[in-house]
Design an enzyme around this catalytic site. Structure first.
Site, PDB file in Angstrom:
ATOM      1  N   HIS A 168      -2.861   7.691   6.500  1.00 47.78           N
ATOM      2  CA  HIS A 168      -3.087   6.459   5.714  1.00 47.78           C
ATOM      3  C   HIS A 168      -4.551   6.055   5.890  1.00 47.78           C
ATOM      4  CE1 HIS A 168      -1.890   2.975   3.490  1.00 47.78           C
ATOM      5  NE2 HIS A 168      -2.284   2.149   4.422  1.00 47.78           N
TER       6      HIS A 168
ATOM      7  N   HIS B  75      -9.573   2.453  -0.943  1.00 49.25           N
ATOM      8  CA  HIS B  75      -8.118   2.321  -0.776  1.00 49.25           C
ATOM      9  C   HIS B  75      -7.509   1.707  -2.028  1.00 49.25           C
ATOM     10  CE1 HIS B  75      -4.246   1.476   0.646  1.00 49.25           C
ATOM     11  NE2 HIS B  75      -4.473   0.504   1.501  1.00 49.25           N
TER      12      HIS B  75
ATOM     13  N   CYS C 166       0.808  -1.221   0.000  1.00 44.88           N
ATOM     14  CA  CYS C 166       0.000   0.000   0.000  1.00 44.88           C
ATOM     15  C   CYS C 166       0.837   1.264   0.000  1.00 44.88           C
ATOM     16  CB  CYS C 166      -0.944   0.002   1.196  1.00 44.88           C
ATOM     17  SG  CYS C 166      -1.624  -1.616   1.526  1.00 44.88           S
TER      18      CYS C 166
END
Length: 1985
Positions: free
Chosen positions: A293, A331, A161
């Site tokens: 995040h 995401h 990520c």
């Protein structure tokens, strides 16, 4: 350090095609996560229904990026997006990508995977290699570097990520450290493959509702999303715009974490962030906003926020703002960092922080106490520092610090008076128009427009469309056109006189560049007093009549135009001037300066003006140059050659005017032109030349050379190399004035595709240019006389220059814009449009290898059997010793594949399987794996599962929906009737699986899912573990449990299986021990089974042949008395007797041969020897071979040595000789070994063998000793040297034998060899010269009380003497007699306790070493008395510690002393026990006196053995000996033939038949003697295993034998009969039913008769009874030469029918023609292929036949069906297609036809009424002569296998018979012609007798009872003290009773006399007692405590 800035950005985000849409979505709080099927069907595989998705990913401008279509199709859509947005990001920074080519620019792309790569490369057939270059992750960066021609680092980065933010960090540091000057950073993620999402879901990371609820208490995982973002990072100096400055960036990794790799570490995140701010000297208070995040996971958010708090909120400060884009868009994993950056950049640009969504209820203390504030509604940006977090799920952390770019936009300048020229290029017309329109909206933003112009100059090859707009013009001017792809040359045409006009240049004075140029002209002219600027601004119509004004004005404007074009970056490739225009050419060429050009014009005008020339005129005329020359009147000359037919003439005013009028009259174009009264370029000019030259030489002091691009129009091309032509000198320009203008010649140099710009105050030459130049040139004016707005005209034409493909930097005309542009300048990237006309491949769900694609693609399942594998449970599916893949496993695979193809989930989807066929089993090896391929046919729902290309299972699988589902639910909801049984009679799992194991189902734990069942097996409970494979399998097991019989059945067909998993879950109940259970019901009437939400209908299971038992065979032994001394062993062995006779014969020969050589040997015992043939003796092994070799020797040299050498060479013969090894291979050896064992310490034995290499006793002894269970055997083989044993090394190791070195002739045993319980030595072959020494040393190895076993040959017998001669030649010392040996033993303190001597003189001595006997008398205890008082004595005796032996003396035969001694020996002190037991069998045998003083007893005491048994005059012991396993044969009159192993013809044998106990019970059944029995094809199929026994009706499948169904012979009264039988007809006697017998006509032999019953019965039954054959019909009879075929032809012909028949060979055809002359050639066709079909149809004119008698299979059966006429009957007598369930098309029956399956066997079934009819027809047929015997092939009764093999070839005609007896010739028959043949014995129990089994309800008892019933018993008495007490016993008894067996369960107690008598009488009531099996016992230990 120079700042590093973000200079450009672009992106595609969910529901946002560009960053402008993205901002609107963010600002307005739009949820960009959606539920639709853009990627896959929502809810596929149970995934969350929502995810973030880009709008369109199948479009790509491949042509622009130079990507070949093949490559584009297999390029990862992620890379296609990256290419486009990278370009946009560079352009967004106002930078033309072309300008960066070859630069040190890096490319860093964050990308986690190429899912497309998998999809595009799954089919090796289609691979071209492009998917490698299109999807390899390295290419994501390398392809960009390649396209843009960047030479810096180029890397793809994957840290999950955090990939894209790490890419930014890497780029930042690379620029910082000088590795590159700029960098392109990208991040991209697409969700193409659902399996990836499934993985994240299975890891528990995804939010079920598909939303990242960042920082919210309801956060339960993240939502996957897509994004592609690109950012341009540069040094500040290079940037034209700055979104923000990157102050610092860094990364670290969590490292090891207790909780696992994916658990975030807040501690490491903090450490990273803190260090970065310290490095950059930023205090936490300066930080305004953190873009977190924030994925919305339960673990991640708190870890992150707490980390943020501890870094930034430790002192007093305003609340720290935080947010996370993931709440808005999901995401996008590797692209998330840049997506977050995009949000931050956009927020800074718009001055507002974009809000989070899904935030209602904070989940972290810091959020509630005000230290941190989540931006949940737009908040103005204050301009503080910004941080961005990005964390990879593997622990890779990145943080970036940004400083906003402060400059706000300058106060917008007042509306500019000058319109703004904006240029734009694009891929399509629409792209350009939209860009121009967008610019119109921002016309007040010069910064934006300036940036747009900066990026407009992309080569037209890439951006073919160009356009321009005049922003702020009166008429909104916009124009777009497609430019030529190749670069075009730019040419200037500088016009001359005649272009001047009042007002020229006036509007252009608004442009600073123009104004400045004119002002420079003013400066040049300051000495002349002229001011051009004033001249232009104040001019009126007359101003330019003055030649000076005209020339100067003209030149100044031309120079100013050239200046402006040059300022905009234009440089001409060619220049052509007209007349005075050549001055401007000089300036454009650079060979005249500004002032030189202006002054030259001034002096030119002034010289002319001052010359006072006569008035001249000029005119344009429409003539060619040549015509002009010819026609011009005197004084008029052609001056300018303008075009092919346009010439300007010059001369005196009047002459010119006159000539013009003249021409006009004659219709030629002519027009005077304004030339201020001067005849330029005429001879008049010569007068001015000197003055002009003088003036110009002052102006042009040092002439510069002219360049090649200036094409001269004043010097002819021939003189271009002359000095005059080389320089732009005064002379050149004077020459210009006096020479004609060769303009047309000059224009010929202009290229075809030039852009031609006319430099002039008025574009006068446009018409001429258009006529002279090719139409492919673009000819553009700049100014036009009298145009309303010449400024706009000029600017628009500059736009046109650009539009025609020449790059123009129009920004240079305007006030310069400050770079970098102010914050808030609109983004360019959203407005770039591509050519998206073409759609490219995007992988769909079904393109992934796992997806079940179309019909061709197979889903492959790898069934792995290692213990870690999820398939490991299959190890429990063990059938008959092999692990098979479960049938239900295939179904579940098909189910999984269907779910995958539909994207559904097994747990929720009801399915139905139909018509499932299991074709073959897949064996799973204990390790390794098997690939199973499942193919689904989407249209028909059929599936196939194959393994290694072999079809395993096929069927149909589909979703059960709508009506089908409702019907299924209704079916399942019907109440089930269950009889309540006594719960103790339920079958428990243990019983069920024991029962199944007996049938061959060796299920392991994982498949033992039946928890309980009722007795009948139709109701029970199944274990539910969530595994469908095992559950469905247990349902099939339930069906098997209820089937009678013991056969192993494997499922072969299942009609349907319906499963509703949801309903199933509801029906699962709790069961004991936390297990879950489901009720199961079997309905045998409906042939279905239901459990929970499952119903299986129509299971067809086929009996499978059992494999040869894998488990080791049981040890079968008898317990027998064996005497201690046996001096005549092996006498009964015929084989050894033969051997001995042969040997003796050869010894005699040898004797004679040697006598000839003078060597006399005397060997005893040769009398009666057979003179043996030498034939084959050498082929034998052993002594025979050795002797025959010796007999064949050519004895000529040294006799001794020759003999010695030969014996040595053939030494092995002696070792392998059957005679020498006779005792060792017989029971004798075991008797000796067991005796030693019995007299040693229980449970262990130490054995040493001497001289083992030759002796080789170990190879037999170890196996015999190991029969004894649980014996610890320590066996050492020794020899003179270890090497001699090396040959046997492997077999020694295998048996666990150790080796040692010892020579017993050299000395006593040493090392570990002493203390042995038994010492063994075989010295048959190597006779020892020193027997006494040998014995002494052997004894030394034995323990005190140990044993020595010696095997040797004795003196005085043929063999011994022969060997002694051969080995030691007359040195006979080593050869002793029995007595001599016994004396030697005596001397060595050894007692011979056992002796075995063979009839040919070999002997085994077992000697016991005497112990030092205690002086005390032994203790004797008599154990006969039944008052058992002696027990106390025994107890007390054994309690004393003493070594005195205790002897138990028993003299009664039925005493239990043997068992008691065995027990006592195990107890402490047991080594003292000895026993003497008298066990006489004959009444009158004497009883020895057992008192210590008597001789008998003394001998026993001396031997000192544990057991001593006296029987009928001999002492001995009881010994276990193995029963011989050979199939023993006996002579019997009743025998039948069967295969011992199904499928193996070589195992066909005669077997004793139970018919010898035949007792007639049915008056119709009688015993007939068989003479001939015929073979039928059914017998072949059964014997070879091709036909399973259950394919035959009537439950004969469970009977032992099915071979033989017809015979001929005699009935009990001697009548000759022939008949049919259900089975067992291949026999000597049969029990036949009278109904199925016929008398044999006297004219037939019995041999002929045997060929008739089956074939004619079948033919009559088929044709007449079932087929109703009428006279005159047509019949097709297949295989006409076969038995049934011949019979059918005979019957059909007798009814005058038309017969067609097929045969397989010419020979058969000939036979039939001979037999049935009525058959013509047309009657025959071929049966080997389907060619008979056209034959029959032709012969019947297409009608077909009325009857078909068919035995052909598969496609020939189908062809035969097509031969049927209307109303026809099809008679199928083959079994193949019926057994295989081959489908039959129903349409056939539209012809009103019938299909009959004919099974002759069915006639034997009870209640079949058709038999009478068949029987009658056959009788009549015999009587009428229609029935004739067939040709026969006869085999003898001992040629059974040959007969079967012959028949199997199918080459015979007629019948194959087995002759059992030969028919008597005389008519009178001796009734007692009994025939006895040897047959394998079979135990049999006559049905009339009763059999008692005590303990018969125990496990073994029930098995024994089953065995008795299988062998004929019909009356059983089972005893059990408690009666039936469990379900298993009840089940077995019930099953037997169902088979008609009488079972009596007696509770009589057999341990009492009364109970025993009662039992016997109960049994006698059933029938006379035929046998008693005593299995009852009670374990009761501890008699001697």
């Amino acid at each position: 350090m120079e700042d590093i800035v973000i200079a450009g950005i672009s992106g595609r985000l969910p529901e946002s095609n560009n960053l402008e849409e993205f901002w609107l979505n963010l600002f307005n709080g739009v949820d960009m996560v959606t539920e639709d099927d853009r990627r896959w069907k929502p809810g596929l595989y149970g995934l969350p229904r929502r995810n973030g998705k880009l709008k369109e990913i199948d479009r790509f401008d491949a042509a622009f990026f130079g990507v070949h279509p093949k490559q584009a199709h297999t390029m990862d859509p992620q890379l296609r997006l990256m290419l486009e947005i990278s370009y946009e990001a560079i352009v967004d920074g106002g930078i033309n990508p072309v300008s960066m080519r070859g630069s040190k620019t890096g490319v860093y792309i964050g990308v986690s995977g190429s899912e497309a790569g998998e999809a595009f490369s799954k089919d090796p057939e289609e691979l071209l290699g492009y998917s490698m270059t299109g999807c390899q992750r390295a290419m994501f960066a390398n392809r960009l570097s390649y396209f843009f021609d960047f030479n810096g680092p180029s890397t793809a980065i994957d840290t999950a990520c955090s990939s894209s933010l790490l890419a930014l960090e890497n780029a930042f540091n690379a620029i910082r450290h000088g590795q590159c000057d700029a960098a392109l950073v990208g991040g991209v993620n697409l969700l193409l493959k659902p399996n990836t999402s499934v993985q994240f879901m299975k890891l528990g990371m995804l939010s079920p509702e598909g939303a990242c609820k960042s920082f919210d208490a309801s956060g339960n995982g993240y939502c996957r999303s897509e994004a592609a973002v690109a950012v341009l990072l540069t040094k500040k100096s290079m940037a034209k715009r700055i979104y923000s400055t990157v102050l610092n960036a860094g990364n670290n990794t969590d490292g090891y974490k207790e909780q696992g790799v994916t658990f975030p570490s807040g501690e490491m995140q903090q450490r990273l962030v803190r260090s970065l701010y310290q490095d950059a000297n930023i205090t936490p208070e300066q930080v305004e906003y953190i873009e977190a995040h924030g994925t919305g996971t339960k673990v991640g958010d708190p870890q992150e926020v707490n980390g943020i708090v501890s870094v930034f909120c430790q002192s007093q400060r305003d609340p720290l703002l935080i947010g996370s884009t993931k709440s808005n868009m999901g995401h996008p994993e590797p692209a998330s960092g840049l997506a977050a950056l995009a949000k931050v950049v956009l927020s800074l640009e718009h001055g507002v922080w974009a809000p989070n969504i899904h935030f209602h209820d904070p989940n972290i203390p810091a959020l509630t106490d005000g230290r941190v504030h989540v931006v949940s509604e737009p908040i103005p940006v204050r301009g503080g520092i910004v941080g961005i977090n990005s964390f990879g799920f593997g622990g890779s952390n990145v943080h970036v610090i940004l400083r906003p770019h402060g400059s706000k936009s300058l106060a917008q300048a007042a509306q500019p008076s000058v319109p703004r020229l904006l240029q734009a290029s694009g891929r399509t017309e629409e792209a350009v128009i939209s860009l121009l329109n967008n610019a119109q909206q921002h016309k007040d933003n010069p910064s934006y427009l300036s940036l747009l112009n900066d990026v407009s100059g992309v080569p037209t090859a890439g951006m073919p469309y160009r356009g321009y707009a005049l922003i702020g013009a009166q008429g909104e001017l916009t124009e777009v056109q497609q430019a030529q792809p190749t670069p075009r040359p730019l040419w200037y045409i500088c016009s001359g006189m005649g272009t001047q006009w009042a007002g020229m240049g006036r509007s252009l004075m608004q442009l600073p560049e123009f104004r400045e140029s004119i002002q420079r002209s003013d400066v040049a002219l300051k000495d002349t007093g002229l001011c051009v600027s004033r001249l232009l601004m104040d001019a009126d119509e007359s101003t330019f009549e003055d030649t000076v004004h005209a020339f100067v004005g003209l030149a100044a404007i031309q120079v100013a135009q050239i200046d402006m074009l040059q300022k905009m970056g234009l440089q001409p490739d060619g220049i052509v001037g007209h007349s005075v225009g050549e001055l401007a050419c000089g300036y454009a060429d650079g060979s005249l300066s500004h002032s030189e050009a202006i002054l030259a014009a001034y002096w030119r005008g002034r010289c002319i003006k001052e010359a006072n020339l006569p008035p001249g005129g000029m005119a344009a005329v429409g003539l060619t140059w040549e015509e002009c020359k010819a026609q011009c009147p005197q004084g008029v000359v052609p001056a300018c050659h303008n075009a092919e037919d346009t010439v300007t003439i010059s001369g005196p005013q009047d002459s010119v005017s006159k000539f013009v009028a003249q021409l006009k009259e004659s219709g030629v174009f002519a027009k005077e032109v304004r030339s201020a009264g001067v005849a330029f370029h005429s001879y008049y000019m010569a007068s001015i030349a000197p003055a002009l030259l003088c003036a110009l030489q002052n102006v042009i002091k040092s002439p510069r050379p002219r360049s090649a691009r200036w094409i001269s129009t004043s010097i002819p091309q021939t003189d271009w190399e002359s000095p005059l032509a080389l320089y732009s000198s005064a002379e050149y320009h004077v020459n210009n004035l006096v020479s004609p203008v060769l303009f047309q010649e000059g224009l010929s140099f202009v290229p075809d595709n030039a852009v031609v710009v006319e430099i002039a105050p008025h574009a006068l030459l446009q018409a001429i240019l258009k006529r002279s130049l090719k139409p492919t040139c673009s000819i553009l004016p700049l100014v036009k006389r009298g145009h309303a707005n010449n400024l706009e005209f000029f600017l628009s034409h500059v736009g046109k220059i650009y539009m025609n493909g020449i790059n123009v930097d129009s920004n240079k005309l305007y006030p310069t814009v400050e770079y970098p542009v102010p914050t808030g300048t609109p983004l360019i990237s959203p407005h770039i449009q591509w050519d998206h006309s073409q759609v490219w491949d995007v992988p769909k769900v079904e393109d992934f290898p796992a997806g079940s694609g179309g019909s061709t693609s197979a889903t492959v399942y790898n069934i792995d059997m290692n213990p870690e594998s999820p398939d490991y449970y299959m190890i429990g599916h063990c059938i008959d010793g092999r692990v098979l893949y479960p049938a239900t496993g295939y179904l579940v695979l098909a189910w999984r594949t269907l779910m995958r193809s539909l994207g559904a989930v097994m747990e929720h989807t009801p399915v139905i399987f139909e018509d499932v066929t299991i074709h073959r089993a897949t064996i799973l090896s204990k390790t390794g794996s098997v690939q199973l391929e499942v193919r689904l046919m989407p249209a028909t729902n059929r599936f196939e599962v194959s393994e290694n290309g072999n079809l395993a299972v096929s069927g149909k699988v589909s979703v059960l929906e709508d009506a089908g589902l409702d019907a299924f639910h209704a079916e399942l909801n019907k109440p089930m009737a269950v009889d309540k049984e006594d719960p103790k009679l339920l079958l428990k799992a243990g019983d069920i699986y024991k029962e199944l194991r007996l049938r061959g189902y060796d299920y392991g734990k994982t498949f033992q899912g039946i928890l309980e069942s009722n007795n009948a097996g139709d109701y029970g409970k199944l274990h539910w573990t969530g595994n469908w494979v095992t559950f469905l399998d247990t349902m099939l097991q339930m069906i098997v449990v209820g089937l009678s019989g013991r056969s192993l059945r494997l499922p072969t067909r299942i009609r349907s299986v319906c499963v509703d998993p949801r309903l199933h879950e509801e029906r699962v109940n709790e069961y004991a021990d936390d297990q879950k259970a489901v009720d199961v019901h079997v309905n045998r009437c409906l042939d279905n089974i239901t459990a929970g939400g499952v119903q299986i209908c129509g299971l067809h299971a086929t009996v499978a042949p059992r494999r040869q038992q894998q488990q080791t065979l049981p040890t079968l032994e008898e317990f027998a008395f064996v005497p201690c001394v046996d001096s005549d062993c092996l006498r009964t062995s015929e084989k050894l007797g033969d051997q001995l006779r042969h040997c003796k014969g050869l010894v005699q020969r040898l004797q004679r041969k040697l006598a000839n050589q003078g060597v006399k040997i005397s060997i005893p015992g040769l009398e009666g020897a057979t003179e043996s043939q030498l034939i084959g003796a050498e082929a034998e092994k052993g002594l025979l071979r050795l002797l025959s070799v010796l007999c064949g020797l050519e004895l000529n040299g040294n006799l001794r040595s020759e003999l010695e050498q030969t014996v040595e060479k053939e030494r092995d013969c002696l070792l392998q000789d059957p005679l020498f090894n006779g005792l060792l291979d017989s029971q004798a050896l075991r008797h000796c070994l067991d005796t030693a064992l019995e007299n040693s310490t229980p449970g262990k034995l130490k054995v040493v063998e001497a001289l083992a290499a030759d002796g080789h006793v170990f190879s037999r002894a170890v196996g015999l000793l190991n029969i004894q269970p649980m014996l610890r055997l320590d066996y050492t083989a020794s020899d003179v040297s270890i090497d001699q044993l090396s040959a046997h090394q492997s077999s020694l190791e295998e048996q666990g034998i150790s080796t040692a070195q010892w020579d017993p002739l050299q000395g006593p045993a040493t090392g570990g060899l002493d203390g042995a319980d038994l010492v063994v030595c075989n010295c048959v072959t190597g006779h020892t010269a020193y027997p006494a020494l040998l014995i002494e040393n052997l004894t030394s190895a034995a323990r005190e009380g140990g044993f020595v076993l010696l095997h040797t040959l004795l003196r005085g017998d043929t063999l011994g003497e022969t060997v002694a001669f051969l080995t030691s030649q007359n040195n006979q010392e080593g050869l002793l007699t029995q007595t001599e040996w016994e004396e030697l033993f005596q001397k060595a303190s050894l007692n011979v306790v056992m002796l075995r001597k063979s009839f040919y003189g070999s002997a085994l001595f077992l000697c016991h070493q005497r112990q030092q006997s205690p002086q005390d008398q032994p203790i004797l205890i008599f154990v006969d008395p039944t008052d058992y008082k002696w027990v106390e004595t025994l107890k007390s005796t054994l309690a004393e510690s003493s070594d005195i032996p205790v002897w138990l003396i028993a003299t009664k035969g039925h005493n239990g002393v043997v068992g008691m001694v065995n027990c006592l020996r195990q107890e402490p002190g047991g080594n003292r026990i000895r026993c003497a037991f008298v066990s006489n069998l004959s009444k009158d045998a004497e009883v020895p006196s057992l008192v210590p003083t008597k001789k008998e007893m003394k001998a026993l005491l001396k031997k000192d053995l544990v057991m001593n048994v006296y029987r009928d005059g001999q002492w001995g012991v009881f010994r276990h000996q193995l029963l011989t396993q050979d199939l023993s044969e006996e002579l019997t009159e009743q025998a039948y033939i069967n295969v011992l192993t199904r499928g193996d013809l070589s195992s066909l044998r005669w077997i004793a038949s139970p018919l010898r106990h035949f007792i007639p019970s049915n008056p119709n059944v009688q015993l007939c003697r068989v003479y001939y029995s015929s073979l039928n094809f059914r017998d072949i199929m059964l014997a070879t295993g091709k036909l399973p026994p259950d394919a035959i009706p009537g439950d004969i499948a469970l009977q032992q034998c099915m071979l033989g169904m017809e015979f001929s012979g005699r009935d009990p009264s001697g009548r000759r009969v022939m008949g049919l039988l259900p089975a067992k007809g291949l026999a000597t006697c049969v029990d036949a039913d009278k109904h199925f017998l016929w008398d044999v006509p006297s004219s037939w032999t019995l041999e002929q008769a045997a060929s008739v019953p089956v074939v004619y019965a079948t033919a009559y039954y088929s044709l007449v009874v079932r087929g109703r054959l009428r006279p005159g019909e047509s019949v097709l009879i297949h295989s006409g030469s076969g038995g049934v075929g011949q019979a059918a032809i005979a019957i059909a012909l007798s009814m005058r029918c038309r017969v067609f028949t097929t045969v397989g060979s010419g020979e058969k055809k000939a036979y039939l023609q001979e037999r049935f002359p009525q058959l013509t050639a047309e009657s025959f066709a071929n049966s080997r292929d389907a060619s008979f079909e056209p034959h029959v149809m032709l012969q019947t004119q297409g009608k077909g036949v009325d009857l078909v008698l068919n035995s052909l299979a598969e496609e020939k059966l189908q062809a035969s069906l097509r031969c049927l006429a209307r109303h026809g009957r099809f008679l199928e007598i083959g079994k193949y297609d019926l057994s295989n369930n081959t489908p039959l098309g129903m349409a056939l029956f539209l012809k009103n036809v019938a299909f009959h399956g004919i099974l002759l066997d069915a006639l034997f079934e009870e209640g079949n009424r058709e038999w009478e009819e068949v029987s009658e027809l056959l009788k009549k047929g015999i009587a009428s002569g229609v029935v004739q015997p067939l040709r026969t092939t006869v085999f003898e009764r001992n040629q059974v296998e040959d007969a079967f093999r012959y028949m199997a070839q199918g080459k015979h005609i007629g019948k194959v018979l087995l002759q059992v007896r030969s028919e008597e010739t005389s008519s009178t028959v001796p009734a007692a012609s009994a025939l006895s043949i040897p047959a394998i014995c079979r135990t049999f129990f006559p049905a009339s007798l009763s059999y008692i089994i005590t303990g018969g309800l125990g496990g073994f008892g029930l098995e024994l009872a089953q065995w008795l019933t299988e062998r004929g018993a019909r009356k059983l008495v089972l005893t059990s003290r408690s009666g039936i007490r469990n379900g298993y016993q009840a089940k077995r008894v019930r099953e037997w009773q169902a088979m008609g067996i009488q079972i009596l369960v007696s509770t009589s107690d057999v341990s009492s006399m009364a109970g025993t008598e009662r039992l016997i009488s109960e049994a006698c009531r059933l029938g006379q007692v035929g046998g008693i099996f005593h299995l009852a016992m009670v374990l009761k230990d501890g008699m001697l405590e």
